[in-house]
Design a protein around this motif. Structure first.
Motif, PDB file in Angstrom:
ATOM      1  N   LEU A  15      34.175  38.463  32.841  1.00 40.07           N
ATOM      2  CA  LEU A  15      33.852  36.947  32.884  1.00 40.07           C
ATOM      3  C   LEU A  15      32.440  36.709  32.493  1.00 40.07           C
ATOM      4  O   LEU A  15      32.176  35.632  32.231  1.00 40.07           O
ATOM      5  CB  LEU A  15      34.481  36.297  33.965  1.00 40.07           C
ATOM      6  CG  LEU A  15      36.060  36.419  34.270  1.00 40.07           C
ATOM      7  CD1 LEU A  15      36.421  35.520  35.576  1.00 40.07           C
ATOM      8  CD2 LEU A  15      36.631  35.692  33.133  1.00 40.07           C
TER       9      LEU A  15
ATOM     10  N   LYS B 187      42.057  37.404  26.241  1.00 35.20           N
ATOM     11  CA  LYS B 187      43.309  37.227  27.204  1.00 35.20           C
ATOM     12  C   LYS B 187      42.832  36.411  28.362  1.00 35.20           C
ATOM     13  O   LYS B 187      43.511  35.833  29.058  1.00 35.20           O
ATOM     14  CB  LYS B 187      43.776  38.392  27.584  1.00 35.20           C
ATOM     15  CG  LYS B 187      42.915  39.406  28.465  1.00 35.20           C
ATOM     16  CD  LYS B 187      43.455  40.704  28.997  1.00 35.20           C
ATOM     17  CE  LYS B 187      42.747  41.954  29.294  1.00 35.20           C
ATOM     18  NZ  LYS B 187      43.768  43.123  29.664  1.00 35.20           N
ATOM     19  N   TYR B 188      41.539  36.560  28.528  1.00 30.39           N
ATOM     20  CA  TYR B 188      41.117  35.550  29.941  1.00 30.39           C
ATOM     21  C   TYR B 188      40.134  34.493  29.428  1.00 30.39           C
ATOM     22  O   TYR B 188      39.389  33.849  30.345  1.00 30.39           O
ATOM     23  CB  TYR B 188      39.993  36.491  30.780  1.00 30.39           C
ATOM     24  CG  TYR B 188      40.825  37.699  31.369  1.00 30.39           C
ATOM     25  CD1 TYR B 188      42.169  37.543  32.047  1.00 30.39           C
ATOM     26  CD2 TYR B 188      40.442  38.970  31.191  1.00 30.39           C
ATOM     27  CE1 TYR B 188      42.745  38.630  32.584  1.00 30.39           C
ATOM     28  CE2 TYR B 188      40.957  40.094  31.585  1.00 30.39           C
ATOM     29  CZ  TYR B 188      42.226  39.861  32.257  1.00 30.39           C
ATOM     30  OH  TYR B 188      42.992  40.900  32.808  1.00 30.39           O
TER      31      TYR B 188
ATOM     32  N   VAL C 185      39.767  31.212  31.517  1.00 29.10           N
ATOM     33  CA  VAL C 185      39.149  31.283  32.944  1.00 29.10           C
ATOM     34  C   VAL C 185      37.788  30.848  32.813  1.00 29.10           C
ATOM     35  O   VAL C 185      36.849  31.617  32.381  1.00 29.10           O
ATOM     36  CB  VAL C 185      39.323  32.531  33.587  1.00 29.10           C
ATOM     37  CG1 VAL C 185      38.900  32.586  34.963  1.00 29.10           C
ATOM     38  CG2 VAL C 185      40.416  33.017  33.371  1.00 29.10           C
TER      39      VAL C 185
ATOM     40  N   TYR D 213      39.636  43.743  36.033  1.00 34.78           N
ATOM     41  CA  TYR D 213      40.476  42.830  37.024  1.00 34.78           C
ATOM     42  C   TYR D 213      41.406  43.561  37.882  1.00 34.78           C
ATOM     43  O   TYR D 213      42.300  44.119  37.505  1.00 34.78           O
ATOM     44  CB  TYR D 213      41.458  41.795  35.826  1.00 34.78           C
ATOM     45  CG  TYR D 213      42.041  40.764  36.753  1.00 34.78           C
ATOM     46  CD1 TYR D 213      41.686  40.392  38.107  1.00 34.78           C
ATOM     47  CD2 TYR D 213      43.037  40.218  36.086  1.00 34.78           C
ATOM     48  CE1 TYR D 213      42.112  39.255  38.581  1.00 34.78           C
ATOM     49  CE2 TYR D 213      43.477  38.976  36.648  1.00 34.78           C
ATOM     50  CZ  TYR D 213      43.266  38.498  37.982  1.00 34.78           C
ATOM     51  OH  TYR D 213      44.021  37.280  38.438  1.00 34.78           O
TER      52      TYR D 213
ATOM     53  N   ASP E  28      38.019  46.869  31.421  1.00 37.88           N
ATOM     54  CA  ASP E  28      39.103  46.274  30.647  1.00 37.88           C
ATOM     55  C   ASP E  28      39.038  46.459  28.998  1.00 37.88           C
ATOM     56  O   ASP E  28      39.965  45.615  28.447  1.00 37.88           O
ATOM     57  CB  ASP E  28      39.106  44.590  31.053  1.00 37.88           C
ATOM     58  CG  ASP E  28      39.763  44.381  32.288  1.00 37.88           C
ATOM     59  OD1 ASP E  28      40.711  45.104  32.925  1.00 37.88           O
ATOM     60  OD2 ASP E  28      39.406  43.508  32.906  1.00 37.88           O
TER      61      ASP E  28
END
Length: 245
Positions: free
Chosen positions: A142, A154-155, A158, A195, A235
């Motif tokens: 992130l 995909k994130y 967030v 994650y 990831d």
């Protein structure tokens, strides 16, 4: 025997990293903000056969606490071979950019960013006495601005301003410190364990602490030709496992 300090290591990924490094023959200082909790963990590990792990009190937000930890390790080891800046907080949620107060953002930065700088600067003297010093800053995917700008990620949704910003800042510190130490043998990298299912995220992550710890160790125990100033993520599916900044 090489020594390693792991901050925030009395549970989750930090604890598993301590266990795996101990099994590899390193002497592990298991950093815990609450010494009693750290000692309880170490006592349990001793019963399980781990003999080279010691609890040490270190609150990364408190300069006196960090200095006392440094003095203990200096007295016992004379140097420090590996520093894993693992301590981190999520911060209060939600974290909307338009409403989250400066004070709440500062609280997250105190641990995730300023705490890392405080610990690193304090222990750099001991790290420079090692033949193969390593600094691993445990970050998050992130923290990648490139990925946050990609709607297909995909994130992508967030956008927690306190946590995301603190990890992006941490990555910047990795880059600047690695450049400063590039002529020495100190390797400095940001490592995202992925994650992972931990107390940190109410065990919502798909990854295991075993995999996360193994990934951290893989990119920490590098040889003299190992990379520095890089951002690795568990990831990322590419062979290099290198994340964009």
């Amino acid at each position: 025997m090489d020594s390693v300090l792991i901050t925030g290591a009395n549970r989750s990924i930090g604890l598993e990293t301590a266990k795996q490094l101990s099994q590899k023959g390193l002497f592990v200082y298991l950093g815990s903000r609450d010494l009693q909790k750290g000692e309880e963990v170490v006592n349990k590990l001793t019963q399980e056969g781990f003999n080279n792990i010691k609890a040490i009190q270190i609150d990364v937000t408190n300069a006196d606490s960090v200095l006392r930890a440094k003095e203990i390790i200096e007295k016992e080891q004379g140097k420090l071979d590996i520093l894993i800046n693992n301590a981190g907080v999520l911060g209060d949620v939600p974290q909307d950019s338009s409403t989250t107060s400066v004070e709440r953002i500062q609280q997250t930065f105190d641990t995730n960013f300023f705490g890392v700088i405080r610990v690193t600067q304090t222990f750099l003297e001991l790290l420079k006495k090692s033949k193969n010093p390593r600094i691993s800053n445990i970050t998050s995917g992130l923290g990648s601005l490139t990925l946050h700008s990609d709607p297909s990620w995909k994130y992508y949704s967030v956008k927690a301003v306190s946590y995301v910003s603190s990890k992006t800042a941490l990555n910047a510190f990795t880059v600047t410190l690695a450049h400063e130490l590039k002529d020495l043998n100190v390797k400095v990298n940001s490592i995202d364990p992925g994650y992972t299912a931990t107390d940190f995220n109410h065990h919502s992550g798909p990854g295991s602490v075993e995999s996360a710890a193994s990934f951290i160790i893989k990119h920490t125990l590098t040889d003299e030709n190992g990379p520095t100033g890089k951002f690795f993520s568990n990831d990322i599916e590419e062979e290099s496992e290198e994340s964009p900044w």
